[in-house]
Design an enzyme around this catalytic site. Structure first.
Site, PDB file in Angstrom:
ATOM      1  N   GLU A 146       0.818  -1.198   0.000  1.00 40.02           N
ATOM      2  CA  GLU A 146       0.000   0.000   0.000  1.00 40.02           C
ATOM      3  C   GLU A 146       0.867   1.271   0.000  1.00 40.02           C
ATOM      4  O   GLU A 146       0.582   2.229  -0.730  1.00 40.02           O
ATOM      5  CB  GLU A 146      -0.930   0.020   1.221  1.00 40.02           C
ATOM      6  CG  GLU A 146      -1.899  -1.153   1.277  1.00 40.02           C
ATOM      7  CD  GLU A 146      -1.360  -2.337   2.066  1.00 40.02           C
ATOM      8  OE1 GLU A 146      -2.165  -3.003   2.750  1.00 40.02           O
ATOM      9  OE2 GLU A 146      -0.136  -2.611   1.979  1.00 40.02           O
ATOM     10  N   ASN A 171       9.930 -39.103   3.272  1.00 37.07           N
ATOM     11  CA  ASN A 171       8.594 -38.804   2.732  1.00 37.07           C
ATOM     12  C   ASN A 171       7.516 -39.539   3.501  1.00 37.07           C
ATOM     13  O   ASN A 171       6.482 -38.962   3.862  1.00 37.07           O
ATOM     14  CB  ASN A 171       8.529 -39.195   1.259  1.00 37.07           C
ATOM     15  CG  ASN A 171       9.262 -38.218   0.350  1.00 37.07           C
ATOM     16  OD1 ASN A 171       9.595 -37.117   0.759  1.00 37.07           O
ATOM     17  ND2 ASN A 171       9.513 -38.631  -0.877  1.00 37.07           N
TER      18      ASN A 171
END
Length: 363
Positions: free
Chosen positions: A52, A300
């Site tokens: 912003e 994993n």
């Protein structure tokens, strides 16, 4: 719909911060007056001005801001951090309307940013094309609410599900285009994690090869500190942040690794291995918001078993190896189909003859 065009532009701007703003969110902002864009900005780097403020600064004159509309992908912040609150800049600018894509789950902001703007006479619209705005900040939303890294499990396999030939060689299952896509992942996520088996077998660097890209923090799960001192990982630990997670007793090797520049994290044991859940909590406290899990198979399976995998990126190379070579996920496996780890297919990408399947955890 013209409003959507402006927010989509803000989303594209936000993506310019990939690999630079973690653990902050990706945010883009567009300022519009009389149907024309008069200012643009995005969060460029961690510690820098927010989107912003950059958008406001980009306007040619103060007159451009008077009565303008701000389109921003995430609720403006309202607290002092590394930069002053964006709500303050908006109120001082003369902007009269703010269109917000995602609500900020950060307790310091959530609802407060919008509330401050409304209390001061700003017209605020929330949840505008929310799904598209939310999509770019999955990592941030997970990290800010769970305090642990967002984990992306990545592996490459053949058409018949092998990650190596019968002699153990795995270079290369996929093509160069696929491998460059992996470099994008290494650049965008803060950390990369592998097991010690991968280090011993492949002696990888685990760096980002994109020019101007960011090397991820390297995290090696090495229960018994077996990592060779002559490995590329250890030799470059002085210049690339490297963490060795272990669960054995302190040894002389630990001191040698520290002298080489490695940071050591000791966790409790789980089935004789590093306690991954505990490790994720520690990494979250260190500010690591995301991890690329590159295996191997035992790691994993451990991450899947502990419910740590948020996303799976599966590259399928146009090759068939056959035989009984390694598969992407090892461990003991599940006994019953109903206990399988469930995922939802989100996207399919094609890289010449290769395919990338992206899945999100299905819970």
């Amino acid at each position: 719909m013209i409003d959507e065009v402006f927010m989509l532009r803000a989303i594209e701007l936000a993506k310019n911060g990939v690999g630079k703003v973690n653990p902050n969110p990706l945010v883009g902002a567009v300022i519009v007056k009389d149907g024309m864009i008069v200012g643009e900005g995005y969060h460029m780097y961690y510690g820098g001005l927010h989107a912003e403020r950059n958008a406001i600064a980009s306007c040619k004159s103060k007159d451009d801001l008077i009565g303008a509309t701000l389109y921003v992908t995430l609720e403006p912040c309202c607290h002092y951090g590394k930069t002053p609150p964006c709500t303050e800049a908006i109120l001082q600018s003369g902007i009269k309307e703010v269109v917000i894509g995602s609500r900020d789950p950060n307790p310091l902001v959530a609802g407060k940013g919008s509330g401050i703007l409304r209390e001061n006479g700003i017209i605020v619209h929330e949840d505008f094309i929310k799904d598209k705005c939310d999509e770019i900040n999955r990592v941030f939303f997970h990290y800010i609410t769970k305090k642990t890294p967002y984990v992306v499990m990545k592996y490459a396999m053949t058409m018949d599900g092998k990650i190596a030939a019968s002699n153990g060689k795995s270079k290369w299952i996929t093509n160069e285009s696929s491998r460059m896509r992996v470099q994008d992942m290494r650049n965008s996520l803060m950390g990369i994690m592998v097991g010690i088996g991968t280090v011993i077998a492949d002696n990888p660097m685990l760096t980002c090869r994109i020019e101007g890209g960011r090397n991820p923090v390297r995290i090696i799960c090495d229960s018994g500190l077996r990592i060779p001192l002559e490995s590329q990982i250890v030799k470059t630990a002085g210049s690339i942040k490297t963490i060795i997670a272990f669960c054995g007793g302190e040894t002389g090797k630990a001191e040698e690794l520290k002298r080489s520049g490695c940071e050591l994290i000791r966790t409790g044991q789980k089935d004789g291995h590093v306690n991954l859940t505990e490790l994720m909590q520690i990494l979250g406290k260190m500010g690591i918001d995301s991890l690329l899990l590159e295996g191997g198979g035992e790691l994993n399976f451990g991450a899947l078993s502990e419910g740590l995998v948020n996303e799976a990126c599966v590259f399928v190379g146009a090759k068939i190896f056959g035989g009984t070579a390694k598969t992407p996920v090892g461990g003991t496996g599940v006994c019953d189909i109903e206990n399988a780890f469930g995922f939802l297919l989100e996207n399919v990408e094609k890289f010449d003859s290769d395919v990338l399947l992206t899945y999100l955890r299905g819970d």
